[in-house]
Design a protein around this motif. Structure first.
Motif, mmCIF file in Angstrom:
data_model
loop_
_atom_site.group_PDB
_atom_site.id
_atom_site.type_symbol
_atom_site.label_atom_id
_atom_site.label_comp_id
_atom_site.label_asym_id
_atom_site.label_seq_id
_atom_site.Cartn_x
_atom_site.Cartn_y
_atom_site.Cartn_z
ATOM 1 N N HIS A 1 0.801 -1.232 0.000
ATOM 2 C CA HIS A 1 0.000 0.000 0.000
ATOM 3 C C HIS A 1 0.833 1.282 0.000
ATOM 4 O O HIS A 1 0.367 2.319 -0.473
ATOM 5 N N ASP A 2 2.048 1.240 0.506
ATOM 6 C CA ASP A 2 2.890 2.447 0.526
ATOM 7 C C ASP A 2 4.111 2.354 -0.388
ATOM 8 O O ASP A 2 4.979 3.235 -0.354
ATOM 9 N N LEU A 3 4.203 1.321 -1.210
ATOM 10 C CA LEU A 3 5.392 1.173 -2.050
ATOM 11 C C LEU A 3 5.522 2.290 -3.082
ATOM 12 O O LEU A 3 6.616 2.564 -3.574
ATOM 13 N N GLY A 4 4.424 2.966 -3.408
ATOM 14 C CA GLY A 4 4.486 4.097 -4.331
ATOM 15 C C GLY A 4 5.237 5.286 -3.771
ATOM 16 O O GLY A 4 5.523 6.249 -4.501
ATOM 17 N N LEU A 5 5.578 5.231 -2.492
ATOM 18 C CA LEU A 5 6.398 6.285 -1.886
ATOM 19 C C LEU A 5 7.884 6.051 -2.137
ATOM 20 O O LEU A 5 8.694 6.954 -1.948
ATOM 21 N N THR A 6 8.243 4.846 -2.540
ATOM 22 C CA THR A 6 9.653 4.485 -2.661
ATOM 23 C C THR A 6 10.219 4.857 -4.022
ATOM 24 O O THR A 6 9.490 5.014 -4.998
ATOM 25 N N LYS A 7 11.530 4.977 -4.065
ATOM 26 C CA LYS A 7 12.218 5.423 -5.283
ATOM 27 C C LYS A 7 11.899 4.542 -6.488
ATOM 28 O O LYS A 7 11.667 5.039 -7.598
ATOM 29 N N ARG A 8 11.864 3.247 -6.277
ATOM 30 C CA ARG A 8 11.641 2.328 -7.407
ATOM 31 C C ARG A 8 10.256 2.484 -8.014
ATOM 32 O O ARG A 8 10.093 2.394 -9.233
ATOM 33 N N PHE A 9 9.253 2.712 -7.192
ATOM 34 C CA PHE A 9 7.880 2.643 -7.675
ATOM 35 C C PHE A 9 7.189 3.994 -7.846
ATOM 36 O O PHE A 9 6.095 4.054 -8.405
ATOM 37 N N ARG A 10 7.799 5.085 -7.381
ATOM 38 C CA ARG A 10 7.118 6.374 -7.511
ATOM 39 C C ARG A 10 7.214 6.894 -8.949
ATOM 40 O O ARG A 10 8.240 6.753 -9.617
ATOM 41 N N SER A 11 6.115 7.475 -9.420
ATOM 42 C CA SER A 11 6.065 8.037 -10.778
ATOM 43 C C SER A 11 6.239 9.548 -10.709
ATOM 44 O O SER A 11 6.340 10.136 -9.623
ATOM 45 N N ARG A 12 6.241 10.173 -11.867
ATOM 46 C CA ARG A 12 6.360 11.631 -11.930
ATOM 47 C C ARG A 12 5.016 12.321 -11.752
ATOM 48 O O ARG A 12 4.967 13.472 -11.351
ATOM 49 N N ASN A 13 3.913 11.643 -12.076
ATOM 50 C CA ASN A 13 2.657 12.398 -12.169
ATOM 51 C C ASN A 13 1.409 11.667 -11.683
ATOM 52 O O ASN A 13 0.301 12.122 -11.936
ATOM 53 N N LYS A 14 1.569 10.555 -10.994
ATOM 54 C CA LYS A 14 0.403 9.840 -10.471
ATOM 55 C C LYS A 14 0.374 9.931 -8.957
ATOM 56 O O LYS A 14 1.410 10.062 -8.300
ATOM 57 N N ARG A 15 -0.822 9.839 -8.382
ATOM 58 C CA ARG A 15 -0.935 9.746 -6.939
ATOM 59 C C ARG A 15 -0.129 8.555 -6.441
ATOM 60 O O ARG A 15 -0.089 7.515 -7.094
ATOM 61 N N PHE A 16 0.490 8.697 -5.288
ATOM 62 C CA PHE A 16 1.350 7.611 -4.808
ATOM 63 C C PHE A 16 0.540 6.342 -4.571
ATOM 64 O O PHE A 16 1.045 5.221 -4.730
ATOM 65 N N GLU A 17 -0.733 6.498 -4.203
ATOM 66 C CA GLU A 17 -1.584 5.333 -3.987
ATOM 67 C C GLU A 17 -1.764 4.547 -5.286
ATOM 68 O O GLU A 17 -1.817 3.310 -5.283
#
Length: 212
Positions: free
Chosen positions: A65-81
């Motif tokens: 649920h929080d992996l979108g906060l990490t360097k590998r999985f975060r995008s430039r323009n999407k909500r982290f969720e």
């Protein structure tokens, strides 16, 4: 993995073990402990409410649920969720998990910061939300006993979690604060991001291109 904490089994299937390894490799000890507490607090609340849920799907929703906060999985323009949910979807697709199950996990992650909706959806979605709310804000704190809380926290310590988690949130989306519009993460930006200005929904309506 495979242990029982406060009467709740922590899944140790191959799928869950691989999901946990992704979190271990890309997250931090703070996210590791938080994500496991989310699973356990969600499962405990589900047990008390008599909900039937798929423990594997609930666990994977909590783990990702929080992996979108990490360097590998975060995008430039999407909500982290959404980044977190998309990472889970890719992982589950690689393991040929049925589409309906993948959608449940995706929803549980994408909606976990959306107040007022997830609790009315499927148990796996509702319980990820409940687990997050319990661990982050102490929502429905007395629904669980002190003994239940203590067993969970003894295994997955908080270590000053409530003072550390907000900067972790901000680091995950400071480069794209516009994605927090209409969401509780906007509060994180307002509190911690210098120069941040909220997008105002009323301004968007009144300044729309409509000539009426």
């Amino acid at each position: 993995m495979g242990k029982q904490i406060s009467g709740i089994d922590v899944p140790d299937s191959k799928l869950c073990t691989e999901a946990a390894e992704i979190l271990r490799e890309n997250g931090s000890s703070l996210l590791w402990n938080h994500s496991h507490r989310v699973y356990l607090f969600g499962a405990l609340q589900g047990q008390k409410c008599g909900l039937k849920y798929d423990a594997e799907l609930l666990y994977i929703g909590a783990i990702f649920h929080d992996l979108g906060l990490t360097k590998r999985f975060r995008s430039r323009n999407k909500r982290f969720e959404v980044d977190s949910a998309n990472a889970a979807r890719c992982f589950l697709e690689l393991h040929d998990v049925p589409k309906q199950s993948i959608q449940l996990v995706w929803d549980s992650i994408a909606l976990h910061t959306t107040i007022g909706i997830p609790q009315y959806k499927e148990p796996e979605v509702a319980l990820v939300y409940s687990g997050v709310g319990y661990d982050v804000m102490g929502e429905n704190f007395h629904r669980l006993s002190a003994a239940e809380r203590e067993q969970v926290v003894a295994t997955y310590p908080r270590d000053g979690f409530k003072y550390k988690i907000l900067p972790v949130f901000l680091k995950g989306f400071a480069h794209k604060p516009e994605t927090t519009f209409g969401n509780i993460n906007e509060d994180v930006c307002s509190c911690l991001l210098p120069g941040f200005k909220r997008i105002d929904f009323c301004d968007l309506v009144l300044n729309s291109p409509w000539d009426d």
